[in-house]
Write an enzyme that holds these catalytic residues in place. Structure first.
Site, PDB file in Angstrom:
ATOM      1  N   PRO A  49      -2.414  44.887 -11.874  1.00  0.00           N
ATOM      2  CA  PRO A  49      -3.127  46.112 -12.236  1.00  0.00           C
ATOM      3  C   PRO A  49      -2.979  46.357 -13.734  1.00  0.00           C
ATOM      4  CG  PRO A  49      -1.050  46.627 -11.142  1.00  0.00           C
ATOM      5  CD  PRO A  49      -1.216  45.146 -11.063  1.00  0.00           C
ATOM      6  N   MET A  50      -4.105  46.593 -14.429  1.00  0.00           N
ATOM      7  CA  MET A  50      -4.075  46.805 -15.876  1.00  0.00           C
ATOM      8  C   MET A  50      -4.974  47.981 -16.229  1.00  0.00           C
ATOM      9  SD  MET A  50      -4.128  42.843 -17.231  1.00  0.00           S
ATOM     10  CE  MET A  50      -5.277  42.259 -15.956  1.00  0.00           C
TER      11      MET A  50
ATOM     12  N   GLN B 256      -3.283  50.691  -6.618  1.00  0.00           N
ATOM     13  CA  GLN B 256      -2.001  51.067  -7.206  1.00  0.00           C
ATOM     14  C   GLN B 256      -2.006  52.556  -7.537  1.00  0.00           C
ATOM     15  OE1 GLN B 256      -0.400  50.266 -11.306  1.00  0.00           O
ATOM     16  NE2 GLN B 256       1.130  49.067 -10.176  1.00  0.00           N
TER      17      GLN B 256
ATOM     18  N   CYS C 156       5.180  51.017 -15.376  1.00  0.00           N
ATOM     19  CA  CYS C 156       4.416  51.328 -16.577  1.00  0.00           C
ATOM     20  C   CYS C 156       5.227  52.218 -17.518  1.00  0.00           C
ATOM     21  CB  CYS C 156       3.110  52.028 -16.204  1.00  0.00           C
ATOM     22  SG  CYS C 156       2.101  52.462 -17.638  1.00  0.00           S
TER      23      CYS C 156
ATOM     24  N   HIS D 216       8.182  42.845 -12.582  1.00  0.00           N
ATOM     25  CA  HIS D 216       7.905  42.408 -13.953  1.00  0.00           C
ATOM     26  C   HIS D 216       9.260  42.076 -14.574  1.00  0.00           C
ATOM     27  CE1 HIS D 216       5.520  43.128 -17.904  1.00  0.00           C
ATOM     28  NE2 HIS D 216       6.524  42.313 -18.131  1.00  0.00           N
TER      29      HIS D 216
ATOM     30  N   ASN E  85       6.205  38.714 -12.083  1.00  0.00           N
ATOM     31  CA  ASN E  85       5.161  39.035 -13.055  1.00  0.00           C
ATOM     32  C   ASN E  85       5.802  39.062 -14.443  1.00  0.00           C
ATOM     33  OD1 ASN E  85       3.760  42.103 -14.165  1.00  0.00           O
ATOM     34  ND2 ASN E  85       2.651  40.179 -14.167  1.00  0.00           N
ATOM     35  N   GLY E  86       4.987  38.812 -15.457  1.00  0.00           N
ATOM     36  CA  GLY E  86       5.475  38.929 -16.824  1.00  0.00           C
ATOM     37  C   GLY E  86       5.463  37.617 -17.587  1.00  0.00           C
ATOM     38  N   GLY E  87       4.578  37.503 -18.563  1.00  0.00           N
ATOM     39  CA  GLY E  87       4.583  36.368 -19.461  1.00  0.00           C
ATOM     40  C   GLY E  87       4.097  35.053 -18.894  1.00  0.00           C
TER      41      GLY E  87
ATOM     42  N   GLY F  36      -1.522  38.757 -15.500  1.00  0.00           N
ATOM     43  CA  GLY F  36      -2.296  39.874 -16.004  1.00  0.00           C
ATOM     44  C   GLY F  36      -3.171  39.494 -17.175  1.00  0.00           C
TER      45      GLY F  36
END
Length: 337
Positions: A19-20, A72, A102, A173, A213-215, A235
């Site tokens: 989700p972004m 979300q 977030c 994340h 998640n992340g990178g 993402g």
């Protein structure tokens, strides 16, 4: 790859698009769905109050063709989150996810998002209320910690609480969030990634779904993570290069079906853009999510310039997209000559 047993309704290995905010709207999801039938797509974060009191079709509406889609939610009031979850389930979402990651000023002012890492009991109460309210999976997306928290303690406390409350999955994340001193953008890059912390959490909970998640930049990187955890979530990498998604169904889900041709995807998105235009929207609402489609290919610069500039002009139609694609095709022919 090694697969660990997973309990509950959430299933085995999964790939998801994160989700972004301002990015993963219905137009973005429509594009992403052209490349993958199976990836789980998420909405932007929707604050519980907006889901309850706002224009539901505008805020929560989506097309069946986007499925599977997860909603979300943001918030900290268990009663409101439960009501928003009920609304989301009634609208057809296949999962309700709680944002505990977030770090933006907006969520800090409302004391939710990553702030909730400091109050795992609040998260536990919210998950429990949401589980009672809906029959679809309820999941959480979090950080490994915030500010000066010890990530071993913070993540363990949160995970224990949400799983005790019945959460169907925990997406992590793999970096801290700094609530003061770093912007949301800096929070995506500066705190160091700690994938091993997420791997250790999975070893603690072998029968629970834990995603990472992340990178993560490529599908191949995601496959490596699936040797240690149950799900992988990308993402920005996917947003800036959506054609990457064309490898997801085969690599992650073992599908033998090929995604549609690029010609077919362009045709579909042009028809979609014209329908959106006829409904009172702008072609730029759709085209802006397509800018990264030809990342690294001949003609990509011309494609980006056309969609970024011409799609915003008064009277623009899907012809902008078609002309830009013709330029890409011409560049590919010239390069091959």
């Amino acid at each position: 790859m090694a697969k660990m047993p997973i309990s509950g309704a959430y299933g085995a290995h999964r790939f998801a698009v994160a989700p972004m905010i301002d990015w993963t709207d219905r137009h973005c999801r429509t594009l992403h769905r052209q490349f993958t039938r199976h990836a789980l797509l998420y909405t932007e974060m929707v604050v519980a109050d907006a889901a309850i009191h706002g224009d539901r079709e505008r805020i929560l509406g989506f097309a069946d063709a986007e499925h599977p889609v997860a909603l979300q939610l943001g918030g900290s009031d268990a009663t409101k989150l439960a009501e928003a979850a009920r609304i989301g389930e009634a609208m057809g979402y296949v999962e309700i996810n709680l944002n505990v990651g977030c770090p933006s000023d907006r969520v800090q002012s409302g004391t939710f998002g990553a702030c909730l890492m400091k109050t795992p009991d609040v998260v536990t109460e919210a998950v429990s209320a949401m589980k009672r309210a809906v029959s679809v999976p309820v999941t959480v997306k979090c950080r490994i910690g915030v500010d000066d928290q010890d990530t071993d303690i913070a993540l363990d406390e949160l995970a224990k609480g949400v799983f005790d409350a019945g959460a169907d999955a925990l997406w992590v994340h793999a970096r801290k969030a700094w609530l003061k001193g770093l912007s949301p953008k800096e929070n995506r890059d500066i705190p160091p990634l700690d994938y091993d912390r997420v791997y250790r959490l999975k070893r603690q909970y072998p029968s629970q779904f834990i995603g990472i998640n992340g990178g993560i930049q490529t599908i191949d990187e995601g496959l490596q993570h699936l040797n240690h955890v149950d799900g992988v979530m990308l993402g920005r990498a996917v947003y800036h290069n959506p054609m990457m998604l064309s490898g997801v169904d085969q690599a992650i889900y073992g599908s033998e079906r090929n995604p549609p041709s690029i010609d077919a995807i362009i045709d579909h998105m042009c028809l979609y853009a014209d329908a959106h235009l006829a409904a009172g929207g702008r072609v730029s609402h759709v085209a802006r999510h397509m800018v990264g489609m030809f990342h690294g290919a001949a003609g990509a610069r011309r494609w980006r310039q056309s969609l970024s500039n011409e799609a915003n002009q008064t009277g623009a139609t899907s012809d902008v997209i078609r002309r830009a694609y013709e330029a890409v095709q011409t560049a590919a022919i010239d390069k091959a000559a």
